[in-house]
Scaffold this motif. Structure first.
Motif, mmCIF file in Angstrom:
data_model
loop_
_atom_site.group_PDB
_atom_site.id
_atom_site.type_symbol
_atom_site.label_atom_id
_atom_site.label_comp_id
_atom_site.label_asym_id
_atom_site.label_seq_id
_atom_site.Cartn_x
_atom_site.Cartn_y
_atom_site.Cartn_z
ATOM 1 N N ARG A 197 -4.673 0.827 -2.609
ATOM 2 C CA ARG A 197 -6.137 0.709 -2.743
ATOM 3 C C ARG A 197 -6.855 2.027 -3.031
ATOM 4 N NH1 ARG A 197 -5.922 -3.777 2.025
ATOM 5 N NH2 ARG A 197 -4.557 -5.120 0.825
ATOM 6 N N GLU A 198 -6.329 3.144 -2.520
ATOM 7 C CA GLU A 198 -6.792 4.482 -2.899
ATOM 8 C C GLU A 198 -8.306 4.665 -2.961
ATOM 9 O OE1 GLU A 198 -4.497 5.376 -6.427
ATOM 10 O OE2 GLU A 198 -2.665 5.528 -5.246
ATOM 11 N N LEU A 199 -8.945 4.397 -1.817
ATOM 12 C CA LEU A 199 -10.387 4.614 -1.733
ATOM 13 C C LEU A 199 -10.648 6.022 -1.198
ATOM 14 C CD1 LEU A 199 -11.150 1.191 -0.058
ATOM 15 C CD2 LEU A 199 -11.580 1.810 -2.452
ATOM 16 N N ASP A 222 -20.977 5.105 -2.985
ATOM 17 C CA ASP A 222 -20.461 6.217 -3.796
ATOM 18 C C ASP A 222 -19.081 5.896 -4.358
ATOM 19 O OD1 ASP A 222 -22.771 7.577 -3.467
ATOM 20 O OD2 ASP A 222 -22.024 8.940 -1.910
ATOM 21 N N ASN A 223 -18.251 5.184 -3.594
ATOM 22 C CA ASN A 223 -16.956 4.757 -4.136
ATOM 23 C C ASN A 223 -17.167 3.892 -5.373
ATOM 24 O OD1 ASN A 223 -14.130 5.188 -2.701
ATOM 25 N ND2 ASN A 223 -15.687 5.250 -1.091
ATOM 26 N N LEU A 224 -18.162 3.007 -5.302
ATOM 27 C CA LEU A 224 -18.437 2.131 -6.446
ATOM 28 C C LEU A 224 -18.935 2.945 -7.647
ATOM 29 C CD1 LEU A 224 -20.093 -0.963 -4.726
ATOM 30 C CD2 LEU A 224 -17.809 -0.830 -5.741
ATOM 31 N N LEU A 225 -19.843 3.896 -7.365
ATOM 32 C CA LEU A 225 -20.358 4.717 -8.471
ATOM 33 C C LEU A 225 -19.224 5.476 -9.157
ATOM 34 C CD1 LEU A 225 -23.725 6.181 -7.126
ATOM 35 C CD2 LEU A 225 -23.381 4.287 -8.716
ATOM 36 N N LEU A 226 -18.265 5.945 -8.348
ATOM 37 C CA LEU A 226 -17.133 6.663 -8.940
ATOM 38 C C LEU A 226 -16.350 5.774 -9.907
ATOM 39 C CD1 LEU A 226 -15.424 8.884 -6.233
ATOM 40 C CD2 LEU A 226 -16.430 9.570 -8.416
ATOM 41 N N GLY A 227 -16.305 4.486 -9.580
ATOM 42 C CA GLY A 227 -15.612 3.533 -10.462
ATOM 43 C C GLY A 227 -16.271 3.471 -11.840
ATOM 44 N N GLY A 228 -17.563 3.778 -11.887
ATOM 45 C CA GLY A 228 -18.284 3.724 -13.162
ATOM 46 C C GLY A 228 -18.391 5.076 -13.842
ATOM 47 N N LEU A 250 -13.739 -3.612 -1.823
ATOM 48 C CA LEU A 250 -14.257 -2.377 -2.413
ATOM 49 C C LEU A 250 -13.336 -1.902 -3.548
ATOM 50 C CD1 LEU A 250 -16.267 -0.086 -2.541
ATOM 51 C CD2 LEU A 250 -15.125 1.010 -0.604
ATOM 52 N N ALA A 251 -12.029 -2.019 -3.328
ATOM 53 C CA ALA A 251 -11.089 -1.605 -4.387
ATOM 54 C C ALA A 251 -11.297 -2.462 -5.639
ATOM 55 C CB ALA A 251 -9.657 -1.723 -3.885
ATOM 56 N N LEU A 252 -11.509 -3.756 -5.432
ATOM 57 C CA LEU A 252 -11.774 -4.660 -6.562
ATOM 58 C C LEU A 252 -13.099 -4.316 -7.231
ATOM 59 C CD1 LEU A 252 -10.828 -8.229 -5.254
ATOM 60 C CD2 LEU A 252 -10.234 -7.290 -7.480
ATOM 61 N N GLU A 263 -0.693 -6.835 -5.401
ATOM 62 C CA GLU A 263 -0.675 -7.446 -4.067
ATOM 63 C C GLU A 263 -2.000 -7.329 -3.299
ATOM 64 O OE1 GLU A 263 2.614 -7.833 -1.741
ATOM 65 O OE2 GLU A 263 4.042 -7.010 -3.184
ATOM 66 N N PRO A 264 -3.045 -7.947 -3.825
ATOM 67 C CA PRO A 264 -4.334 -7.858 -3.111
ATOM 68 C C PRO A 264 -4.303 -8.491 -1.720
ATOM 69 C CG PRO A 264 -4.470 -9.423 -4.944
ATOM 70 C CD PRO A 264 -3.168 -8.690 -5.083
ATOM 71 N N SER A 265 -3.318 -9.344 -1.442
ATOM 72 C CA SER A 265 -3.292 -10.017 -0.135
ATOM 73 C C SER A 265 -2.576 -9.195 0.938
ATOM 74 C CB SER A 265 -2.580 -11.378 -0.257
ATOM 75 O OG SER A 265 -1.183 -11.189 -0.328
ATOM 76 N N LEU A 266 -1.994 -8.064 0.526
ATOM 77 C CA LEU A 266 -1.135 -7.312 1.446
ATOM 78 C C LEU A 266 -1.855 -6.918 2.734
ATOM 79 C CD1 LEU A 266 1.838 -6.153 1.217
ATOM 80 C CD2 LEU A 266 0.725 -3.949 0.901
#
Ligand code: ATP
Length: 262
Positions: free
Chosen positions: A104-106, A114-120, A164-166, A181-184
């Motif tokens: 997931r590497e958040l 801010d994690n979301l903004l970094l995605g963009g 959040l990773a998604l 493996e999103p269910s892990l």
């Protein structure tokens, strides 16, 4: 485990966003992926199911160009009609490929927002207008993230971290989202929630390649599936047919022949 040997191809779409032919991966002298063919149709959810060590993460990392230094891959990867084998990660991301890795590497000390903004960030850097608008779509998809926008990512629950990773991956507006493996490690109720969201994503037009050990949940949301065993695709078909295949029932869904008949 009974080896699966059928190679049934059912209802595979013609319009592929991803077409993989003869992809192999070696870690040093060890072959982790035998020559593998795989396709994802535009707007489809395709799953690759398999047990621990089957080569699922290896496959996704090879597609992303993110293998460790020891890993070598060969074969053809056509993404959106372009041969991307040999491209680096940044170039593949630029063409619309995004991977949500198993870990997931958040950024734990940074807020959800801010994690979301970094995605963009890549879109922002490329001067794509309106990139921030995607944030509203992500918050609409995950109201829980909106409620926790100011909270540090490291303090989220396991399910919220997966959301959040998604969400962060979606901020890059991918055309193919690859999920490892999103269910892990998630409780069954949370798994259901995450898979409902994955199913909802279909309406946004994004194509999804979903790697999972949870065959039941994955085949439930997917259109098409592949079964990977010790680095080789041993079975494939539309998800509903695979979910009823006797060998999938026995080896991956934990249902014996007796229970199938009841
Ligand atoms: P899991 O569900 O446990 O994550 P997986 O299906 O994703 O398993 P991979 O992690 O792709 O499987 O591993 C496939 C094979 O490649 C395994 O035998 C594993 O030991 C080997 N392997 C994976 N990464 C490396 C590496 N960096 N160096 C050497 N061998 C590796």
């Amino acid at each position: 485990m009974t080896p699966l040997t059928d190679q049934t191809t059912l209802n595979h779409p013609d319009a592929s966003i991803l077409q993989v032919t003869g992809l192999t991966v070696q870690y040093g002298k060890v072959a982790a992926l035998d020559p593998t063919d795989l396709q994802v149709g535009k707007g489809q959810i395709v799953t690759v199911i398999g047990a621990n060590g089957a080569g699922k993460s290896t496959l996704l990392n090879a597609l992303m160009g993110a293998l460790p230094p020891k890993g070598q891959s060969h074969g053809s990867i056509l993404f959106q009609g372009q041969a991307v084998q040999g491209w680096d990660i940044e170039q593949r991301v630029g063409l619309g490929l995004t991977l949500v890795p198993e870990r997931r590497e958040l950024f734990a000390s940074m807020s959800v927002h801010d994690n979301l903004l970094l995605g963009g960030f890549r879109l922002h850097r490329a001067g794509v207008r309106g990139w921030r608008d995607t944030l509203d779509d992500v918050y609409a998809l995950f109201p829980r993230l909106h409620e926790r926008a100011g909270q540090a990512a490291g303090t989220l629950s396991g399910g919220e971290r997966q959301m959040l990773a998604l969400g962060r991956a979606l901020m890059a507006r991918p055309s193919l989202l690859m999920l490892d493996e999103p269910s892990l490690g998630l409780a069954p109720r949370v798994v259901r929630e995450i898979f409902q969201t994955i199913s909802q994503l279909r309406s946004t037009g994004v194509s999804i390649l979903l790697v999972e050990q949870n065959a039941r949940a994955a085949l439930h949301v997917a259109d098409y599936g592949y079964v990977l065993e010790t680095g080789a695709v041993v079975l494939q078909g539309d998800a509903a047919s695979l979910a009823n295949h006797p060998q999938v029932l026995e080896s991956y869904l934990g249902l014996s022949g007796a229970r199938q008949r009841t």
